[in-house]
Design an enzyme around this catalytic site. Structure first.
Site, PDB file in Angstrom:
ATOM      1  N   TYR B  38       0.832  -1.197   0.000  1.00  0.00           N
ATOM      2  CA  TYR B  38       0.000   0.000   0.000  1.00  0.00           C
ATOM      3  C   TYR B  38       0.871   1.253   0.000  1.00  0.00           C
ATOM      4  O   TYR B  38       1.910   1.299   0.670  1.00  0.00           O
ATOM      5  CB  TYR B  38      -0.903   0.038   1.235  1.00  0.00           C
ATOM      6  CG  TYR B  38      -2.140  -0.803   1.098  1.00  0.00           C
ATOM      7  CD1 TYR B  38      -2.948  -0.695  -0.033  1.00  0.00           C
ATOM      8  CD2 TYR B  38      -2.522  -1.685   2.097  1.00  0.00           C
ATOM      9  CE1 TYR B  38      -4.091  -1.455  -0.158  1.00  0.00           C
ATOM     10  CE2 TYR B  38      -3.671  -2.459   1.982  1.00  0.00           C
ATOM     11  CZ  TYR B  38      -4.456  -2.334   0.849  1.00  0.00           C
ATOM     12  OH  TYR B  38      -5.588  -3.078   0.732  1.00  0.00           O
ATOM     13  N   HIS B 194     -13.098   3.951   4.891  1.00  0.00           N
ATOM     14  CA  HIS B 194     -11.903   3.133   4.664  1.00  0.00           C
ATOM     15  C   HIS B 194     -11.589   2.233   5.864  1.00  0.00           C
ATOM     16  O   HIS B 194     -10.562   1.560   5.868  1.00  0.00           O
ATOM     17  CB  HIS B 194     -10.691   4.020   4.379  1.00  0.00           C
ATOM     18  CG  HIS B 194     -10.715   4.617   3.003  1.00  0.00           C
ATOM     19  ND1 HIS B 194     -10.944   5.946   2.770  1.00  0.00           N
ATOM     20  CD2 HIS B 194     -10.558   4.054   1.785  1.00  0.00           C
ATOM     21  CE1 HIS B 194     -10.925   6.178   1.463  1.00  0.00           C
ATOM     22  NE2 HIS B 194     -10.691   5.050   0.839  1.00  0.00           N
ATOM     23  N   ARG B 224      -5.390   6.650  -9.649  1.00  0.00           N
ATOM     24  CA  ARG B 224      -4.588   5.546  -9.146  1.00  0.00           C
ATOM     25  C   ARG B 224      -5.227   4.255  -9.620  1.00  0.00           C
ATOM     26  O   ARG B 224      -6.386   4.245 -10.038  1.00  0.00           O
ATOM     27  CB  ARG B 224      -4.511   5.565  -7.622  1.00  0.00           C
ATOM     28  CG  ARG B 224      -5.818   5.265  -6.929  1.00  0.00           C
ATOM     29  CD  ARG B 224      -5.693   5.343  -5.413  1.00  0.00           C
ATOM     30  NE  ARG B 224      -4.992   4.213  -4.852  1.00  0.00           N
ATOM     31  CZ  ARG B 224      -5.595   3.149  -4.294  1.00  0.00           C
ATOM     32  NH1 ARG B 224      -6.904   3.072  -4.265  1.00  0.00           N
ATOM     33  NH2 ARG B 224      -4.892   2.168  -3.770  1.00  0.00           N
ATOM     34  N   ASN B 226      -6.243   0.321  -8.459  1.00  0.00           N
ATOM     35  CA  ASN B 226      -6.429  -0.602  -7.345  1.00  0.00           C
ATOM     36  C   ASN B 226      -6.789  -1.952  -7.966  1.00  0.00           C
ATOM     37  O   ASN B 226      -7.149  -2.030  -9.138  1.00  0.00           O
ATOM     38  CB  ASN B 226      -7.532  -0.098  -6.417  1.00  0.00           C
ATOM     39  CG  ASN B 226      -7.523  -0.816  -5.083  1.00  0.00           C
ATOM     40  OD1 ASN B 226      -6.530  -1.451  -4.713  1.00  0.00           O
ATOM     41  ND2 ASN B 226      -8.627  -0.739  -4.361  1.00  0.00           N
ATOM     42  N   GLU B 266      -9.256  -1.551 -10.862  1.00  0.00           N
ATOM     43  CA  GLU B 266     -10.038  -0.321 -10.829  1.00  0.00           C
ATOM     44  C   GLU B 266      -9.142   0.850 -11.209  1.00  0.00           C
ATOM     45  O   GLU B 266      -8.128   1.097 -10.548  1.00  0.00           O
ATOM     46  CB  GLU B 266     -10.600  -0.082  -9.429  1.00  0.00           C
ATOM     47  CG  GLU B 266     -11.642  -1.112  -9.021  1.00  0.00           C
ATOM     48  CD  GLU B 266     -12.062  -0.995  -7.568  1.00  0.00           C
ATOM     49  OE1 GLU B 266     -13.021  -1.678  -7.194  1.00  0.00           O
ATOM     50  OE2 GLU B 266     -11.418  -0.232  -6.812  1.00  0.00           O
ATOM     51  N   TYR B 317      -7.607  -9.994   2.919  1.00  0.00           N
ATOM     52  CA  TYR B 317      -8.516  -8.878   2.652  1.00  0.00           C
ATOM     53  C   TYR B 317      -9.050  -8.933   1.227  1.00  0.00           C
ATOM     54  O   TYR B 317     -10.212  -8.626   0.967  1.00  0.00           O
ATOM     55  CB  TYR B 317      -7.788  -7.554   2.894  1.00  0.00           C
ATOM     56  CG  TYR B 317      -8.600  -6.335   2.533  1.00  0.00           C
ATOM     57  CD1 TYR B 317      -9.764  -6.027   3.221  1.00  0.00           C
ATOM     58  CD2 TYR B 317      -8.200  -5.489   1.495  1.00  0.00           C
ATOM     59  CE1 TYR B 317     -10.511  -4.916   2.894  1.00  0.00           C
ATOM     60  CE2 TYR B 317      -8.945  -4.377   1.158  1.00  0.00           C
ATOM     61  CZ  TYR B 317     -10.099  -4.085   1.857  1.00  0.00           C
ATOM     62  OH  TYR B 317     -10.827  -2.987   1.524  1.00  0.00           O
ATOM     63  N   LYS B 318      -8.211  -9.322   0.291  1.00  0.00           N
ATOM     64  CA  LYS B 318      -8.643  -9.359  -1.105  1.00  0.00           C
ATOM     65  C   LYS B 318      -9.359 -10.666  -1.458  1.00  0.00           C
ATOM     66  O   LYS B 318      -9.725 -10.874  -2.620  1.00  0.00           O
ATOM     67  CB  LYS B 318      -7.451  -9.099  -2.024  1.00  0.00           C
ATOM     68  CG  LYS B 318      -6.975  -7.637  -1.915  1.00  0.00           C
ATOM     69  CD  LYS B 318      -5.816  -7.324  -2.827  1.00  0.00           C
ATOM     70  CE  LYS B 318      -5.318  -5.886  -2.641  1.00  0.00           C
ATOM     71  NZ  LYS B 318      -6.206  -4.848  -3.226  1.00  0.00           N
TER      72      LYS B 318
END
Lengths: 317, 353
Positions: B38, B194, B224, B226, B266, B317-318
């Site tokens: 990150y 978030h 950005r 993602n 994204e 998390y993903k």
């Protein structure tokens, strides 16, 4: 809207509003339209004389939907750093100018139930772009313009003599505005906006806070407050170059004068784009971006308004 | 020459979505280095970059018509996927103006906007729409302006109001989301919405990102990338529909993973809006199957290296845990360890059959 570089424009018209005020209308070079401008926005106007360049920020007095031209109103300042003198005395209809993209640092609060606009003198300019927007939205608002007696007519004409909610007050010598009367007993959800001399804006802020207004409901325009001070020398650590900053120029202007492309946007200590890291020396912070804690750490400086308390300042740039 | 739209493809049921070779080669692959962590990876959204997907304010590609149809299906089932709080009406008009101006300027063969004061005329040829309306008067459109125009755009959008030195997600059109809910998040502040993201809070990513975005300037949008992964080319992976897609993760096998597993990227863009001072956040979703990634040698090897070194918190998390070992061992078999060029560009102009 993606805008790369500056907007090329031409002076379409210059109107004398009174002995010290002129309105300048700019049109896009080669026709077309300008970007929709935010209410309360200002533009950076770049002016080129034969041997020097001025960049000054002025509020747009045109509303968002006025895209065929932008307009600014400028007072000729006797002790001008050059910009207002150049605009008043040198600029002619047909001249080319470069405009930055309108920047929004003084927006209309989205959730305000009522808007009170308090301005002094030429500080009324951002509110000239607010008024048509507030009227279109059917918003509840009051505008109070304070000015010298001999300018009441000028500002009444600019604001519209019949406009509801608009009040032009003569504030001659010794006649202080009764701000408490304006700000007391306002309904919850009211926001106040102020633009004008620092003394007026300070008084509005202090009065509102004293009456218990929440800080988030108090808004003040903040560019153009740069003042000079003792000369100092700035050294750029990466190139080793040293540049003198004169008593009447800003650190940013000194960098630009030496041909250095330093970052900047609002030129008034509000946006934070110009912040550079400080390696050595004591900054004299005059911006509205850094927190009190950041200011006392002294690791960053807003070059457009801040100066040095020490004789030299070393920047990581 | 315009875009050839694949009008029949689907993102549900038979999942007939496919990328053409050209769409594979223009894919905004998100990994410029062999590891992923990150960071505040935000850059100016200028009309240039290592993928043609960056060359317009809002990218339109061969999936445009099918994605707009998919959005309409989702909204039919669940109208609350589009919500805007009442104080955001100026931001709704800002969004409509920005999208109409950008699309008609960037793709004049497909979109046209003509204006006479507040009388506007919008033509969307791919969707066969012809709309005259009064700018500023929502009663002259079939629905509110934000919904009207975002039904005609690829990707999700949210509207962030700026006040009290914070951003609040006070509106959105969210039908192609990676497991988050507008209905749940609407009205939340920047740090609230978030909240679920691991690791990034601790290193101050969101504090710095918020300070940066509060100063986002009109005319100078930023972007950005993602990413996550999705089973089947399914755009609507919402919490509301979790029973429909959650179990898909259990269906991957060594035999079907290359066709079923998709990298989901994204392209996130952030635009300061003029009248409202709000921020429009575009979340444009791109899907590419593992088998198409494997046709690009650099991306194949890089994906292996990124996944093999991904922190366990991010694997979880993903949502990659169930198939992580299967995926990494498959990719490892084709990674000879040769150094790869920095950046996301594919380094090849043609694909093997």
């Amino acid at each position: 809207m993606i805008v790369e570089g500056k907007l090329s424009a031409r002076v379409a018209e210059i109107e004398l509003l009174n002995p010290t005020l002129k309105r300048f209308r700019f049109v896009p070079e080669g026709g077309g339209t300008f970007p929709t401008s935010p209410p309360g926005a200002h533009v950076l106007v770049t002016l080129r004389d034969t041997d020097r360049v001025w960049q000054n920020a002025y509020s747009l007095v045109t509303p968002p939907d006025q895209r065929d031209h932008y307009a600014i109103i400028v007072r000729r300042v006797v002790e001008s750093r050059g910009g207002s003198h150049f605009l008043h005395d040198m600029l002619k209809a047909g001249d080319a100018v470069e405009l930055g993209v309108p920047a929004s640092l003084f927006p209309i609060a989205s959730r305000a139930r009522k808007h009170i606009l308090i301005s002094g003198g030429i500080g009324v300019t951002p509110f000239l772009s607010y008024l048509p927007v507030l009227a279109l939205r059917g918003a509840n608002y009051e505008l109070h313009q304070f000015c010298a007696g001999d300018e009441v007519e000028t500002f009444r004409d600019l604001l519209g003599t019949d406009a509801a909610g608009v009040h032009v007050h003569s504030a001659g010598l010794g006649a202080r505005p009764d701000l408490a009367a304006l700000l007391a007993d306002q309904p919850l959800g009211t926001h106040v906006y102020t633009c004008g001399p620092e003394g007026l804006m300070d008084a509005v802020e202090e009065t509102a806070r004293g009456l218990g207004w929440t800080p988030h409901a108090i808004h003040r325009e903040s560019f153009g407050g740069a003042k000079g001070g003792e000369p100092f020398v700035v050294t750029l650590a990466r190139s080793g170059r040293s540049i003198e900053v004169g008593a009447s120029q800003t650190l940013l202007e000194a960098l630009e004068g030496a041909g250095i492309e330093a970052p900047c946007l609002c030129r008034g200590g509000a946006c934070g784009v110009c912040l550079l890291p400080v390696v050595e020396g004591l900054p004299d912070h005059r911006d509205h971006v850094l927190s009190d804690a950041e200011k006392s750490e002294g690791r960053l400086i807003a070059t457009c308004v801040s100066r040095a308390r020490s004789e030299t300042l070393v920047l990581d740039f | 020459m315009g875009i050839h739209f694949k009008t029949d493809e689907t993102f549900r049921d038979d999942f007939s979505y496919r990328n053409s070779d050209a769409a594979v080669l223009r894919f905004p692959f998100p990994f410029g280095e062999d590891t992923y962590r990150y960071s505040v990876n935000i850059e100016p959204h200028v009309k240039a970059g290592p993928s043609p997907a960056f060359e317009h304010a809002f990218d339109v590609d061969e999936h445009y018509v099918a994605e707009c149809r998919e959005r309409a299906i989702v909204l039919d089932h669940d109208p609350k996927r589009c919500q805007v709080l009442p104080h955001m009406m100026p931001a709704q008009w800002d969004t409509l103006e920005l999208l109409m101006e950008s699309l008609s300027t960037d793709y004049p063969e497909h979109f046209s906007l003509t204006r006479d004061g507040t009388a506007w005329h919008w033509i969307n040829r791919p969707l066969n729409l012809d709309q005259r309306f009064v700018f500023g008067d929502a009663s002259t459109l079939p629905c509110e302006p934000f919904e009207y125009i975002t039904r005609q755009a690829q990707g999700d959008f949210t509207l962030q109001d700026q006040r009290d030195n914070n951003l609040y997600v006070d509106g959105g059109m969210v039908t192609t989301q990676a497991d988050w809910s507008l209905e749940f998040d609407i009205g939340m502040s920047f740090h609230e919405w978030h909240g679920p993201v691991p690791l990034a809070h601790e290193i101050g990513v969101f504090d710095r990102a918020l300070q940066y975005l509060l100063r986002l300037q009109y005319g100078h949008p930023v972007r950005r990338l993602n990413w996550t992964m999705t089973i089947n080319p399914r755009l609507d992976t919402s919490p509301e529909n979790y029973p429909d897609w959650g179990p898909d993760r259990t269906t991957l096998t060594a035999e079907n993973i290359a066709g079923k597993l998709h990298l989901r990227v994204e392209l996130q863009t952030l635009f300061r809006l003029p009248r409202s001072n709000a921020i429009l956040f575009g979340i444009r979703c791109y899907l590419i199957s593992l088998q198409d990634i494997e046709r690009v040698k650099k991306w194949h090897k890089r994906l292996h290296r990124v996944l093999a070194t991904l922190p366990p918190e991010l694997v979880e998390y993903k949502g990659l845990i169930r198939f992580y070992d299967l995926l990494v061992s498959r990719l490892a078999a084709m990674d000879d360890g040769t150094p790869l060029s920095l950046g996301i560009q594919p380094d090849q102009t043609q694909l093997p059959a």
